[in-house]
Scaffold this motif. Structure first.
Motif, PDB file in Angstrom:
ATOM      1  N   GLN A 151       0.835  -1.196   0.000  1.00  0.00           N
ATOM      2  CA  GLN A 151       0.000   0.000   0.000  1.00  0.00           C
ATOM      3  C   GLN A 151       0.870   1.246   0.000  1.00  0.00           C
ATOM      4  O   GLN A 151       1.811   1.362   0.773  1.00  0.00           O
ATOM      5  N   ASP A 164      -5.074   3.469  -4.931  1.00  0.00           N
ATOM      6  CA  ASP A 164      -6.048   2.371  -4.928  1.00  0.00           C
ATOM      7  C   ASP A 164      -5.779   1.330  -5.998  1.00  0.00           C
ATOM      8  O   ASP A 164      -6.138   0.161  -5.827  1.00  0.00           O
ATOM      9  N   ASN A 165      -5.164   1.762  -7.102  1.00  0.00           N
ATOM     10  CA  ASN A 165      -5.061   0.842  -8.235  1.00  0.00           C
ATOM     11  C   ASN A 165      -4.014   1.340  -9.223  1.00  0.00           C
ATOM     12  O   ASN A 165      -3.762   2.539  -9.325  1.00  0.00           O
ATOM     13  N   THR A 166      -3.393   0.403  -9.921  1.00  0.00           N
ATOM     14  CA  THR A 166      -2.493   0.746 -11.024  1.00  0.00           C
ATOM     15  C   THR A 166      -3.296   0.698 -12.315  1.00  0.00           C
ATOM     16  O   THR A 166      -3.736  -0.362 -12.745  1.00  0.00           O
ATOM     17  N   ILE A 167      -3.501   1.855 -12.909  1.00  0.00           N
ATOM     18  CA  ILE A 167      -4.301   1.932 -14.135  1.00  0.00           C
ATOM     19  C   ILE A 167      -3.484   1.513 -15.346  1.00  0.00           C
ATOM     20  O   ILE A 167      -3.969   0.810 -16.237  1.00  0.00           O
ATOM     21  N   TYR A 176      -1.520   5.930 -11.668  1.00  0.00           N
ATOM     22  CA  TYR A 176      -2.095   5.329 -10.466  1.00  0.00           C
ATOM     23  C   TYR A 176      -3.385   6.042 -10.075  1.00  0.00           C
ATOM     24  O   TYR A 176      -3.467   7.273 -10.110  1.00  0.00           O
ATOM     25  N   GLN A 177      -4.383   5.258  -9.708  1.00  0.00           N
ATOM     26  CA  GLN A 177      -5.646   5.808  -9.224  1.00  0.00           C
ATOM     27  C   GLN A 177      -5.507   6.153  -7.746  1.00  0.00           C
ATOM     28  O   GLN A 177      -5.044   5.336  -6.948  1.00  0.00           O
ATOM     29  N   ASP A 179      -7.491   7.971  -4.210  1.00  0.00           N
ATOM     30  CA  ASP A 179      -8.844   8.135  -3.689  1.00  0.00           C
ATOM     31  C   ASP A 179      -9.188   9.569  -3.301  1.00  0.00           C
ATOM     32  O   ASP A 179     -10.327   9.855  -2.947  1.00  0.00           O
TER      33      ASP A 179
END
Length: 251
Positions: A151, A164-167, A176-177, A179
């Motif tokens: 994280q 939150d996420n690897t786009i 990277y996403q 929040d």
């Protein structure tokens, strides 16, 4: 005779077909593969969805074009933190409308790093991280990253966000996403100002103790002189009256 003719014709057709196939295969092998173009941040986010507001700001500030141009002309790569539409909707109403064009540009540049960083590289990165917005010094555009396992947490001094996420990632561009919208201190920080010093009230000058004492002594001596003067006049008056009384008896 006819059988021999058809046999010869079939053999000739096979030879021609074999030669044509071999030529086509050699021609295809000789052509080099078409290199893939550099990544395009706009297309990546459009394909991912849920980044409408961020895409609009990338367009109005021209930061999207700057990212694509830099990817075309640099080998350093880039990293983009992309807030979702939900992240923008969680901002206080009217937040973006209060920003001028320069501040909007700085806000979006603050979401862009001028080098490629994979998730594992965040473990060893030095804080504060410099963004495309500029000075990472205190009160300007500092961006600090901490990790806990896989994280990645981001702190701006105003908000704390999480990846939150690897786009998208291809060793040239990482998207990277996050929040939350990354709000820089330079724009959204509360700058405490020291209260203005109160005007000094003029102090009353105290009379020196000696002067006060001298004045008091003068008053006392003056009163004593007045008293002694009155006593003298009374004594004279009594003597005159006595003389007159004696004269009256003699007559």
């Amino acid at each position: 005779m006819m059988n021999w003719f058809f046999f010869s014709l079939s053999l000739l057709s096979l030879l021609i077909l074999s030669h044509s196939t071999s030529t086509l295969a050699q021609s295809s092998a000789a052509q080099p593969p078409v290199p893939a173009g550099p990544p395009n941040i706009t297309k990546i986010l459009e394909k991912a969805g849920q980044f409408t507001v961020f895409l609009r700001l990338l367009g109005t500030t021209q930061v999207g074009n700057q990212i694509n141009n830099q990817l075309n002309n640099s080998n350093n790569g880039m990293t983009v933190f992309a807030p979702t539409d939900n992240a923008f909707s969680s901002l206080q109403a009217g937040t973006l409308n209060t920003l001028n064009d320069e501040q909007k540009d700085e806000l979006i540049q603050f979401h862009v790093l001028p080098s490629f960083l994979s998730i594992s590289q965040f473990l060893t990165v030095s804080n504060p991280i410099r963004t495309q917005a500029g000075d990472a010094g205190a009160g300007k555009f500092p961006l600090n990253v901490t990790t806990s396992g896989n994280q990645v947490n981001i702190s701006t001094g105003v908000v704390n966000a999480t990846v939150d996420n690897t786009i998208y990632t291809d060793n040239q561009l990482a998207v990277y996403q996050v929040d939350k919208v990354l709000l820089p201190l330079s724009i959204f920080g509360t700058h405490a100002t020291a209260p203005a010093p109160a005007p000094e009230t003029p102090k009353k000058k105290k009379a020196p103790a000696d002067a006060a004492s001298s004045s008091s002594d003068d008053a006392d001596s003056s009163d004593a002189g007045n008293l002694s003067g009155h006593s003298f006049h009374a004594t004279v008056l009594v003597m005159i009256i006595g003389v007159r009384v004696c004269a009256a008896f003699l007559l």
